[in-house]
Scaffold this active site. Structure first.
Site, PDB file in Angstrom:
ATOM      1  N   GLY A  49       4.886 101.721 -34.823  1.00 34.26           N
ATOM      2  CA  GLY A  49       5.763 100.625 -34.470  1.00 34.26           C
ATOM      3  C   GLY A  49       5.762  99.469 -35.446  1.00 34.26           C
ATOM      4  O   GLY A  49       6.426  98.455 -35.203  1.00 34.26           O
ATOM      5  N   HIS A  71       9.083 112.413 -34.996  1.00 34.88           N
ATOM      6  CA  HIS A  71       7.911 112.435 -35.870  1.00 34.88           C
ATOM      7  C   HIS A  71       7.638 113.849 -36.371  1.00 34.88           C
ATOM      8  O   HIS A  71       7.701 114.807 -35.603  1.00 34.88           O
ATOM      9  CB  HIS A  71       6.676 111.912 -35.131  1.00 34.88           C
ATOM     10  N   SER A 125       4.260 104.634 -38.078  1.00 36.08           N
ATOM     11  CA  SER A 125       3.828 105.864 -37.421  1.00 36.08           C
ATOM     12  C   SER A 125       3.979 107.095 -38.299  1.00 36.08           C
ATOM     13  O   SER A 125       3.268 108.094 -38.113  1.00 36.08           O
ATOM     14  CB  SER A 125       4.603 106.068 -36.122  1.00 36.08           C
ATOM     15  N   ASN A 143      11.419 100.685 -39.042  1.00 36.67           N
ATOM     16  CA  ASN A 143      11.513 100.036 -37.733  1.00 36.67           C
ATOM     17  C   ASN A 143      12.339  98.753 -37.789  1.00 36.67           C
ATOM     18  O   ASN A 143      12.983  98.385 -36.807  1.00 36.67           O
ATOM     19  CB  ASN A 143      10.118  99.744 -37.189  1.00 36.67           C
TER      20      ASN A 143
END
Length: 229
Positions: free
Chosen positions: A94, A208, A57, A122
């Site tokens: 993700g 983010h 992301s 992740n």
């Protein structure tokens, strides 16, 4: 050749904890994921050399316009300099290293002149075995080189909060310089240097980067790209 490390950013626990929800976007709908994993430019077939950003992301530019993410800003800088390169944003929210390895072939239909690998965050947040993360990163690099030996590769380093314990966190950080050294690729020590943990540079989720945050990420990444060009 490996870049000379600038020295990793010493993050506070609070700053590192702001990264702990990075993988929350893994539940995004497939339609949203498909939208994020698109080329920054519309001219898919082109004679221009390709720069491929391959990540999660952070690369995809979650929550902002893709053109304002660091991959899009790279295209903007190249265009302003009259450089004939086409940037492709291969980011997917993700994404893990295993997922990236599985979907890599689709992005290798065309030869990338430069391949920027941004994966692993992740994995760390989910407590995936460190050896698996490292092996997947190595396998991605091997797959790119097996098909396109002349492609230049840059590995973006990542750090995680100490949720899984200090030992795991430190060993995770060491994966990136180890992979870069073993495969002789350029290393960006920490992709989010100067951005992680700063509320002014992140979206309300605290995870983010905002447009302003991506501008800083771009300035971190650009010298490594410029050097390879």
């Amino acid at each position: 050749m490996n870049s000379v490390p600038k020295g990793l950013l010493s993050l506070s626990v609070a700053a590192l904890l702001s990264l702990s929800l990075l993988s929350c976007s893994g539940g995004a709908k497939k339609s949203e994921e498909a939208k994020e994993g698109t080329a920054v430019t519309a001219d898919v077939k082109s004679e221009r050399k390709t720069i491929l950003f391959f990540g999660n992301s952070l690369t995809a530019g979650y929550g902002i316009d893709p053109e304002d993410a660091f991959a899009g800003l790279t295209q903007e800088r190249l265009d302003s300099l009259g450089q004939d390169y086409r940037v492709i944003n291969g980011g997917l929210s993700g994404e893990t290293t295993a997922g990236g390895l599985n979907r890599l072939d689709w992005f290798l239909e065309e030869e990338p002149y430069l391949f920027i690998l941004e994966l692993g965050g992740n994995d760390g947040l989910r407590g995936i075995q460190l050896s698996e993360t490292k092996n997947n990163l190595l396998a991605i690099i091997d797959k790119v080189r097996a098909k396109y030996p002349s492609t230049k590769i840059i590995l973006a380093g990542m750090q995680i909060p100490p949720n899984m314990g200090q030992e795991y966190t430190e060993e995770f950080r060491k994966i990136y310089p180890a992979v870069a050294s073993e495969k002789d690729v350029t290393l960006i020590p920490f992709l989010l240097e100067g951005v992680a943990g700063d509320p002014a540079l992140n979206l309300p989720d605290g995870i983010h980067p905002t447009e302003a945050g991506h501008e800083i990420v771009f300035e971190t990444v650009w010298p490594y790209i410029e050097r390879e060009l």
